[in-house]
Motif scaffolding. Structure first.
Motif, short mmCIF file in Angstrom:
data_model
loop_
_atom_site.label_atom_id
_atom_site.label_comp_id
_atom_site.label_asym_id
_atom_site.label_seq_id
_atom_site.Cartn_x
_atom_site.Cartn_y
_atom_site.Cartn_z
N SER A 114 0.96 -1.15 0.13
CA SER A 114 0.00 0.01 0.08
C SER A 114 0.84 1.22 -0.06
CB SER A 114 -0.73 0.13 1.27
OG SER A 114 -0.37 -0.28 2.45
N ALA A 115 2.05 1.08 0.53
CA ALA A 115 3.07 2.26 0.35
C ALA A 115 4.26 2.10 -0.75
CB ALA A 115 3.59 2.53 1.86
N SER A 116 3.78 2.13 -1.96
CA SER A 116 4.80 1.62 -2.95
C SER A 116 5.94 2.58 -3.29
CB SER A 116 3.90 1.36 -4.32
OG SER A 116 3.12 2.37 -4.74
N GLU A 117 5.58 3.96 -3.71
CA GLU A 117 6.35 5.04 -3.75
C GLU A 117 5.92 6.34 -3.19
OE1 GLU A 117 7.75 4.90 -8.32
OE2 GLU A 117 5.67 4.49 -8.43
N LEU A 118 7.02 6.91 -2.44
CA LEU A 118 6.88 8.12 -1.88
C LEU A 118 6.82 9.37 -2.79
CD1 LEU A 118 6.64 9.22 0.94
CD2 LEU A 118 9.18 9.22 1.32
N ASN A 119 5.65 9.42 -3.43
CA ASN A 119 5.54 10.48 -4.18
C ASN A 119 3.92 10.62 -4.54
OD1 ASN A 119 4.91 8.81 -6.67
ND2 ASN A 119 7.28 8.68 -6.80
N GLY A 120 3.55 12.04 -5.18
CA GLY A 120 2.24 12.00 -5.39
C GLY A 120 1.23 12.13 -4.43
N ASN A 121 0.02 11.95 -4.10
CA ASN A 121 -0.85 12.01 -2.99
C ASN A 121 -0.87 10.81 -2.48
OD1 ASN A 121 -1.43 14.49 -4.13
ND2 ASN A 121 -3.23 13.60 -5.43
N ILE A 122 -0.89 10.90 -1.13
CA ILE A 122 -0.84 9.63 -0.20
C ILE A 122 -1.79 9.92 1.00
CG2 ILE A 122 0.61 8.30 1.49
CD1 ILE A 122 3.11 8.93 -0.15
N VAL A 123 -2.74 9.04 1.37
CA VAL A 123 -3.60 9.08 2.50
C VAL A 123 -2.90 8.40 3.91
CG1 VAL A 123 -5.61 7.99 3.22
CG2 VAL A 123 -5.64 8.84 1.04
N VAL A 124 -3.16 9.10 4.76
CA VAL A 124 -2.27 8.53 6.15
C VAL A 124 -3.67 8.51 7.09
CG1 VAL A 124 -1.00 9.43 8.10
CG2 VAL A 124 -0.22 10.03 5.81
N VAL A 125 -3.97 6.99 7.29
CA VAL A 125 -4.99 6.66 8.34
C VAL A 125 -4.41 6.45 9.44
CG1 VAL A 125 -6.68 4.64 8.94
CG2 VAL A 125 -6.16 5.63 6.32
N SER A 126 -5.02 7.09 10.67
CA SER A 126 -4.67 7.06 11.98
C SER A 126 -5.56 6.22 12.71
CB SER A 126 -4.45 8.41 12.68
OG SER A 126 -3.63 9.01 12.01
N VAL A 127 -5.02 5.27 13.41
CA VAL A 127 -5.63 4.16 14.27
C VAL A 127 -5.25 4.20 15.74
CG1 VAL A 127 -6.46 1.85 14.56
CG2 VAL A 127 -6.19 2.58 12.33
N PHE A 128 -6.46 4.76 16.61
CA PHE A 128 -6.19 4.85 18.04
C PHE A 128 -6.66 3.63 18.52
CE2 PHE A 128 -6.00 9.07 16.62
CZ PHE A 128 -4.54 9.60 17.10
N PHE B 100 -2.00 14.06 16.52
CA PHE B 100 -2.55 14.88 15.08
C PHE B 100 -1.53 16.06 14.51
CE2 PHE B 100 -7.06 13.59 16.53
CZ PHE B 100 -6.99 12.46 15.67
N GLY B 101 -1.03 16.80 15.70
CA GLY B 101 -0.23 17.72 15.39
C GLY B 101 1.36 17.13 14.93
N TYR B 102 1.77 16.14 15.51
CA TYR B 102 2.91 15.51 15.15
C TYR B 102 3.02 14.70 13.99
CZ TYR B 102 3.71 15.96 20.38
OH TYR B 102 4.12 16.27 21.64
N THR B 103 1.72 14.20 13.50
CA THR B 103 1.76 13.62 12.17
C THR B 103 1.58 14.54 11.04
OG1 THR B 103 0.50 11.88 13.09
CG2 THR B 103 0.21 12.20 10.91
N THR C 101 -3.95 13.81 5.93
CA THR C 101 -4.23 13.14 7.14
C THR C 101 -5.28 13.69 8.01
OG1 THR C 101 -2.84 15.48 8.13
CG2 THR C 101 -1.58 13.49 7.38
N ALA C 102 -5.61 12.93 9.06
CA ALA C 102 -6.55 13.33 9.95
C ALA C 102 -6.32 14.41 10.76
CB ALA C 102 -6.85 11.94 10.86
N GLY C 103 -7.20 15.44 11.07
CA GLY C 103 -6.99 16.53 11.83
C GLY C 103 -7.63 16.43 13.07
N ASN C 104 -8.61 15.54 13.44
CA ASN C 104 -9.18 15.56 14.67
C ASN C 104 -9.88 14.16 14.58
OD1 ASN C 104 -11.77 15.94 13.33
ND2 ASN C 104 -11.23 17.73 13.16
N ASN C 105 -10.56 13.83 15.79
CA ASN C 105 -11.37 12.65 15.99
C ASN C 105 -12.58 12.33 15.13
OD1 ASN C 105 -9.88 11.45 18.32
ND2 ASN C 105 -10.70 12.97 19.50
#
Length: 334
Positions: A66-80, A102-105, A127-131
């Motif tokens: 799911s993380a093939s190349e570090l370029n373009g648009n990338i979704v970051v899912v945060s799971v607590f 959230f801020g560190y990410t 990235t997710a900005g809040n809950n």
């Protein structure tokens, strides 16, 4: 006739001589064994360090997950996630921790975006900005998730199953016009974890599930998560190796003690070498409002930002970047 001195046979003398001969041989043999053991332990006859799994000079994977190349648009899912070491509660303290994450990410992804520009790479993270974000999830796992043995095995079956059953990754990619998704699992141990953050990524093998995951405790090993830690772990997902230790756990990078010593001298502030900052006296400390580390050519090479092979790869016999074969394979099939 003249006097003649006769020889008198004495069995006791013969047995005594045999015993002395046996003892002498045993002493010589033991001395030789001790000498050999000493020379072996001294490293005189040691073979060159061969990292576990370092069997090839390149990584031939045509599927990088799911993380093939570090370029373009990338979704970051945060799971607590809750586990047997601790849970996320509705307390003010935990709410502050989650807000920090959230801020560190965001700081981590912004830093990676800026570093990519140095290599002419266009990079954008969502990235997710809040809950309430559709990129923020809550989970619970009936196990200890942050564990040194799990980090060695690079296998997270419960987390993979959770993602597979609860997160519509294809829908997220379509919604945010992204080709790639990474999953950050954050844990809240009640006591400091003896393990550390680790990643499960497609590097030298393909897994049952394509999901590439960072496993990150809020506190661990006398420190806590920071923007640099998150950026460091995310770089692992795209192929970057640790530079602070030998190539362990069957990762197949080929790093040795000599190369680590080289990094200590030449990559002292590299983010894959350290996630700390240093004061004028060399003392390490954590930074929480920015990332003061560097990203050098060796990491850029391993995440596919440059095709120029750094001289240290050949000098120290490191395994070539997985992106070399991956790009060749893509061009061949296009």
């Amino acid at each position: 006739t003249g006097n003649c001195r006769g020889y008198i046979f004495n069995p006791e003398n013969k047995m005594k001589n045999k015993l002395l001969l046996i003892i002498g041989c045993a002493v010589i043999a033991l001395s030789a064994i001790f000498l050999i053991l000493y020379l072996v332990n001294s490293g005189l006859f040691a073979k060159p360090y061969n990292p576990p799994g370092a069997l090839t000079t390149e990584i031939k994977l045509s599927d990088l997950g799911s993380a093939s190349e570090l370029n373009g648009n990338i979704v970051v899912v945060s799971v607590f996630a809750d586990d047997k070491q601790g849970k996320w509660t509705d307390s003010k303290e935990d709410a502050e921790k989650i807000s920090n994450i959230f801020g560190y990410t965001k700081l981590a992804t912004d830093w990676l975006t800026e570093k990519a520009k140095d290599y002419g790479i266009s990079l954008n993270f969502v990235t997710a900005g809040n809950n309430d974000s559709d990129l923020c999830y809550r989970a619970s796992f009936d196990e200890v998730c942050i564990d040194i043995e799990k980090s060695k095995k690079k296998s997270v079956p419960l987390q993979w199953e959770y993602i597979n059953n609860n997160i519509d990754s294809e829908k997220l990619k379509e919604q945010y016009n992204c080709e790639q998704v990474v999953y950050l699992c954050f844990f809240n141990p009640e006591e400091e974890s003896s393990s550390t953050a680790y990643t499960v990524s497609f590097y030298n093998k393909v897994f049952e599930y394509p999901y590439e995951v960072c496993m990150i405790p809020y506190i661990y090993s006398a420190t806590q998560v920071s923007p640099a830690v998150i950026a460091h772990e995310m770089l692992h997902l795209f192929g970057a190796p640790d530079l602070y230790g030998c190539d362990l756990y069957n990762m197949n990078y080929g790093t040795t003690n000599d190369y680590v010593a080289y990094c200590e001298k030449n990559h002292k502030n590299e983010i894959m070498y350290t996630t700390f900052a240093r004061d004028e006296n060399g003392n390490k400390y954590k930074v929480f409002d920015s990332i003061t580390n560097e990203l050098t050519d060796i990491t850029a090479y391993y995440v596919g930002w440059t095709d120029n092979v750094p001289p240290e790869v050949e000098k120290f016999g490191l395994v070539h970047s997985q992106h070399e074969y991956y790009k060749q394979n893509k061009r061949h099939n296009s």
